[in-house]
Motif scaffolding. Structure first.
Motif, PDB file in Angstrom:
ATOM      1  N   ARG A 396      34.975  -0.179   6.834  1.00 48.23           N
ATOM      2  CA  ARG A 396      34.296   1.083   7.188  1.00 48.23           C
ATOM      3  C   ARG A 396      33.996   1.911   5.942  1.00 48.23           C
ATOM      4  N   HIS A 397      34.967   2.022   5.068  1.00 40.83           N
ATOM      5  CA  HIS A 397      34.759   2.814   3.850  1.00 40.83           C
ATOM      6  C   HIS A 397      33.788   2.123   2.890  1.00 40.83           C
ATOM      7  N   ALA A 398      33.858   0.804   2.795  1.00 39.80           N
ATOM      8  CA  ALA A 398      32.942   0.088   1.904  1.00 39.80           C
ATOM      9  C   ALA A 398      31.503   0.204   2.392  1.00 39.80           C
ATOM     10  N   ARG A 399      31.306   0.114   3.699  1.00 36.99           N
ATOM     11  CA  ARG A 399      29.960   0.257   4.246  1.00 36.99           C
ATOM     12  C   ARG A 399      29.399   1.649   3.962  1.00 36.99           C
ATOM     13  N   ARG A 400      30.241   2.649   4.153  1.00 36.23           N
ATOM     14  CA  ARG A 400      29.793   4.018   3.891  1.00 36.23           C
ATOM     15  C   ARG A 400      29.491   4.214   2.409  1.00 36.23           C
ATOM     16  N   ALA A 401      30.287   3.606   1.540  1.00 35.66           N
ATOM     17  CA  ALA A 401      30.045   3.721   0.104  1.00 35.66           C
ATOM     18  C   ALA A 401      28.686   3.154  -0.265  1.00 35.66           C
ATOM     19  N   ALA A 402      28.363   1.969   0.262  1.00 39.74           N
ATOM     20  CA  ALA A 402      27.072   1.345  -0.049  1.00 39.74           C
ATOM     21  C   ALA A 402      25.909   2.176   0.484  1.00 39.74           C
ATOM     22  N   GLU A 403      26.094   2.777   1.645  1.00 38.09           N
ATOM     23  CA  GLU A 403      25.023   3.583   2.236  1.00 38.09           C
ATOM     24  C   GLU A 403      24.792   4.884   1.472  1.00 38.09           C
ATOM     25  N   LEU A 404      25.859   5.444   0.916  1.00 41.07           N
ATOM     26  CA  LEU A 404      25.753   6.743   0.248  1.00 41.07           C
ATOM     27  C   LEU A 404      25.310   6.644  -1.212  1.00 41.07           C
ATOM     28  N   ASP A 406      23.589   6.422  -4.702  1.00 41.57           N
ATOM     29  CA  ASP A 406      22.281   6.677  -5.285  1.00 41.57           C
ATOM     30  C   ASP A 406      21.672   5.351  -5.745  1.00 41.57           C
ATOM     31  N   PRO A 407      20.401   5.076  -5.436  1.00 43.93           N
ATOM     32  CA  PRO A 407      19.774   3.801  -5.828  1.00 43.93           C
ATOM     33  C   PRO A 407      19.815   3.534  -7.330  1.00 43.93           C
ATOM     34  N   HIS A 408      19.945   4.594  -8.128  1.00 47.22           N
ATOM     35  CA  HIS A 408      20.023   4.423  -9.583  1.00 47.22           C
ATOM     36  C   HIS A 408      21.219   3.574  -9.991  1.00 47.22           C
ATOM     37  N   PHE A 409      22.309   3.657  -9.245  1.00 47.08           N
ATOM     38  CA  PHE A 409      23.547   2.946  -9.594  1.00 47.08           C
ATOM     39  C   PHE A 409      23.537   1.561  -8.952  1.00 47.08           C
ATOM     40  N   THR A 410      22.667   0.703  -9.448  1.00 43.36           N
ATOM     41  CA  THR A 410      22.488  -0.629  -8.862  1.00 43.36           C
ATOM     42  C   THR A 410      23.783  -1.426  -8.877  1.00 43.36           C
ATOM     43  N   ARG A 411      24.499  -1.349 -10.002  1.00 43.69           N
ATOM     44  CA  ARG A 411      25.737  -2.108 -10.094  1.00 43.69           C
ATOM     45  C   ARG A 411      26.731  -1.689  -9.021  1.00 43.69           C
ATOM     46  N   ASN A 412      26.854  -0.381  -8.796  1.00 48.27           N
ATOM     47  CA  ASN A 412      27.819   0.083  -7.802  1.00 48.27           C
ATOM     48  C   ASN A 412      27.410  -0.316  -6.391  1.00 48.27           C
ATOM     49  N   ILE A 413      26.105  -0.328  -6.119  1.00 52.58           N
ATOM     50  CA  ILE A 413      25.654  -0.790  -4.803  1.00 52.58           C
ATOM     51  C   ILE A 413      26.084  -2.238  -4.593  1.00 52.58           C
ATOM     52  N   ALA A 414      25.902  -3.060  -5.632  1.00 57.50           N
ATOM     53  CA  ALA A 414      26.330  -4.452  -5.543  1.00 57.50           C
ATOM     54  C   ALA A 414      27.839  -4.546  -5.354  1.00 57.50           C
ATOM     55  N   LEU A 415      28.585  -3.709  -6.076  1.00 56.99           N
ATOM     56  CA  LEU A 415      30.043  -3.737  -5.983  1.00 56.99           C
ATOM     57  C   LEU A 415      30.519  -3.347  -4.594  1.00 56.99           C
ATOM     58  N   TYR A 416      30.007  -2.248  -4.061  1.00 62.05           N
ATOM     59  CA  TYR A 416      30.452  -1.792  -2.744  1.00 62.05           C
ATOM     60  C   TYR A 416      30.064  -2.802  -1.666  1.00 62.05           C
ATOM     61  N   THR A 417      28.873  -3.390  -1.796  1.00 64.45           N
ATOM     62  CA  THR A 417      28.434  -4.357  -0.792  1.00 64.45           C
ATOM     63  C   THR A 417      29.259  -5.634  -0.883  1.00 64.45           C
ATOM     64  N   GLY A 437      26.838 -10.443   2.100  1.00 60.20           N
ATOM     65  CA  GLY A 437      26.829 -11.296   0.914  1.00 60.20           C
ATOM     66  C   GLY A 437      25.418 -11.620   0.460  1.00 60.20           C
ATOM     67  N   MET A 438      24.504 -11.817   1.394  1.00 63.96           N
ATOM     68  CA  MET A 438      23.098 -12.057   1.041  1.00 63.96           C
ATOM     69  C   MET A 438      22.516 -10.858   0.296  1.00 63.96           C
ATOM     70  N   ARG A 439      22.885  -9.660   0.705  1.00 66.00           N
ATOM     71  CA  ARG A 439      22.370  -8.473   0.018  1.00 66.00           C
ATOM     72  C   ARG A 439      22.869  -8.438  -1.428  1.00 66.00           C
ATOM     73  N   VAL A 440      24.112  -8.840  -1.637  1.00 61.86           N
ATOM     74  CA  VAL A 440      24.633  -8.882  -3.006  1.00 61.86           C
ATOM     75  C   VAL A 440      23.875  -9.923  -3.827  1.00 61.86           C
ATOM     76  N   LEU A 441      23.621 -11.085  -3.243  1.00 66.05           N
ATOM     77  CA  LEU A 441      22.878 -12.120  -3.959  1.00 66.05           C
ATOM     78  C   LEU A 441      21.501 -11.624  -4.378  1.00 66.05           C
ATOM     79  N   ASP A 442      20.886 -10.813  -3.540  1.00 65.64           N
ATOM     80  CA  ASP A 442      19.582 -10.247  -3.883  1.00 65.64           C
ATOM     81  C   ASP A 442      19.658  -9.362  -5.118  1.00 65.64           C
ATOM     82  N   LEU A 443      20.824  -8.733  -5.332  1.00 68.36           N
ATOM     83  CA  LEU A 443      20.973  -7.797  -6.450  1.00 68.36           C
ATOM     84  C   LEU A 443      21.383  -8.476  -7.754  1.00 68.36           C
TER      85      LEU A 443
END
Length: 486
Positions: A396-404, A406-417, A437-443
């Protein structure tokens, strides 16, 4: 981490592979076996920072016998066996303090941050084997009597007076500091500005692309930074900026090492930053260095050290007046408690982190904390629940982290996802895990982070038995097709 490369009198003897230990590892990868070692250590209250590299050193014979902490762990893992049964040389055959340090593996369970030598010998009064029960100096004591001489010699004498400030360059990178060598004049405000800009650029590129491609390139500006300190300046304000900038750069380069899996390098860089902070009385830099040291200790499997480093960071940061900084440091402490499987301690630290965060931003917030917002708060809390084995709450917390984020932080989006994918997989939701996992592979075309790649590989292993679930086979096939090292 203390060095384990001290020369021994027997250093010219060819290493003999430990085939017994290799056989005991079985089908597990070195990383998986290292994780099993850390779990076994936790079961008996030991602290070892075992990783794949340590396992490799044992199997190739570079480590002829383990130190006392590892010995207790291995004998716990394989009851009824002796060290020689595990393929190690008898401890009596490894003579001399230097040989013990070089050939008995990683530092003792009481090893601490690079810095002063202990006041007492680790060989004991009788000159025998190191005493595994001797209490070390507390590396997180924040009193003023802490000696930094060894660290300072490394920090301020490495570059000499010939490495130019020009190696910081417009982007803060030079592939080879020697290419910019010249006689360095006394440093001025423009040099301090270039140093501060180098720190900003490194952080910006890390946010977007991850650490793996940056670490080597960042070493040259770090050498140049310490050369500037060595050159000196006539203005106190400029000197303060140079010291602060060099310390922050050491932390940034340490983070690049940390995120790309070079834990020993990261530990050294963080220690240099801490020494710089202590010399100048810079509480903000000290808090930052301890903050990153706590994070590193948690990732390296030293959770108690993580707790103590985070607590030291909070002592240093308290007078600074930044609730957001105190919030982050409480999260670092929570991660340590989670690593110790102390749910109550973790929950208390998480509650403090949330309370500090809700006070909002302030002018006292350090510049380096631009990454810390609600997304990072959620992401770090997810990691805590994951370590405690509460997979639904972690997800639940990881999903919320990825949703919140900022798109600028690409690495963190990959990490949270990636965190989300792993939590879902371990929580019995393989189809959703495969989608994440597919979303992470895209990044991964944009992000180069060993941390993210390692997490994704772990998720793939968890999902292997669920290949028939919706989307899992496609994820596993795509992950398996990645080029080696990606």
């Amino acid at each position: 981490m203390a060095s384990s490369s001290v020369p021994s009198s027997n250093s010219d003897r060819p290493a003999r592979p430990n085939l017994v230990f290799r056989q005991l590892r079985g089908a597990r990868s070195p990383g998986e076996f290292a994780a099993a070692v850390r779990r076994a250590a936790h079961e008996i209250g030991e602290r070892v920072s075992c990783d794949a590299r340590y396992v490799h050193r044992v199997e190739t014979g570079e480590i002829r016998c383990p130190n006392y902490a590892y010995e207790r762990v291995f004998l716990h893992m394989f009851p009824g066996r002796t060290l020689t049964d595990l393929g190690f040389a008898p401890r009596s055959s490894v003579r001399g303090r230097g040989a013990r340090q070089a050939e008995c593996g990683d530092p003792s369970p009481t090893a601490h941050l690079p810095g002063p030598a202990d006041a007492t010998s680790d060989t004991g009064e009788t000159g025998g084997a190191p005493d595994p029960y001797r209490e070390p100096r507390d590396p997180y004591d924040t009193h003023d009597n802490y000696e930094e001489s060894d660290v300072l010699r490394r920090a301020f004498m490495t570059g000499g007076a010939t490495v130019a400030a020009a190696s910081l360059g417009p982007l803060g990178f030079a592939r080879d500091a020697s290419a910019a060598q010249r006689s360095v004049r006394r440093a001025g405000a423009s040099d301090a500005g270039a140093l501060e800009e180098a720190v900003r650029r490194i952080r910006l590129l890390d946010d977007r692309h991850g650490a793996d491609g940056l670490y080597r390139r960042a070493a040259a500006p770090l050498r140049a930074a310490y050369a500037l300190l060595d050159a000196g300046t006539s203005r106190q304000r400029t000197a303060e900026r140079l010291y602060s900038g060099a310390g922050e750069l050491a932390i940034s380069v340490g983070w690049l090492a940390h995120d790309s899996g070079r834990f020993d390098d990261a530990r050294s860089h963080y220690a240099e930053a801490l020494a710089t902070a202590r010399v100048t009385g810079d509480a903000g830099l000290e808090a930052h260095a301890f903050c990153n040291t706590a994070f590193l200790a948690r990732d390296a499997g030293r959770p108690r050290e993580a707790v103590r480093a985070a607590q030291a960071a909070q002592r240093a940061a308290r007078p600074l007046g930044s609730p957001r900084l105190m919030s982050l440091l409480a999260l670092r402490e929570a991660g340590g408690w989670a690593g110790l499987a102390d749910r109550a301690g973790c929950e208390q630290a998480l509650a403090r982190a949330q309370a500090y965060f809700e006070r909002g931003p302030s002018e006292a917030d350090p510049e380096w904390m631009t990454f810390y917002g609600e997304a990072e708060l959620e992401g770090l809390e997810a990691q805590c629940w994951s370590m405690l084995g509460d997979w639904p709450r972690a997800a639940r917390h990881a999903r919320r982290a990825a949703e919140l984020q900022d798109p600028h932080f690409t690495r963190n989006i990959a990490l949270y996802t990636a965190e989300l994918a792993d939590d879902l997989a371990r929580g019995g939701r393989p189809d959703e895990a495969a989608t994440a996992g597919m979303r992470v592979l895209d990044l991964l075309n944009e992000v180069q982070s060993s941390r993210v790649q390692s997490m994704l590989a772990g998720t793939a292993r968890v999902l292997l038995p669920h290949r028939r679930a919706s989307g899992v086979s496609a994820f596993l096939d795509r992950h398996a097709s990645l080029p080696r090292g990606v």
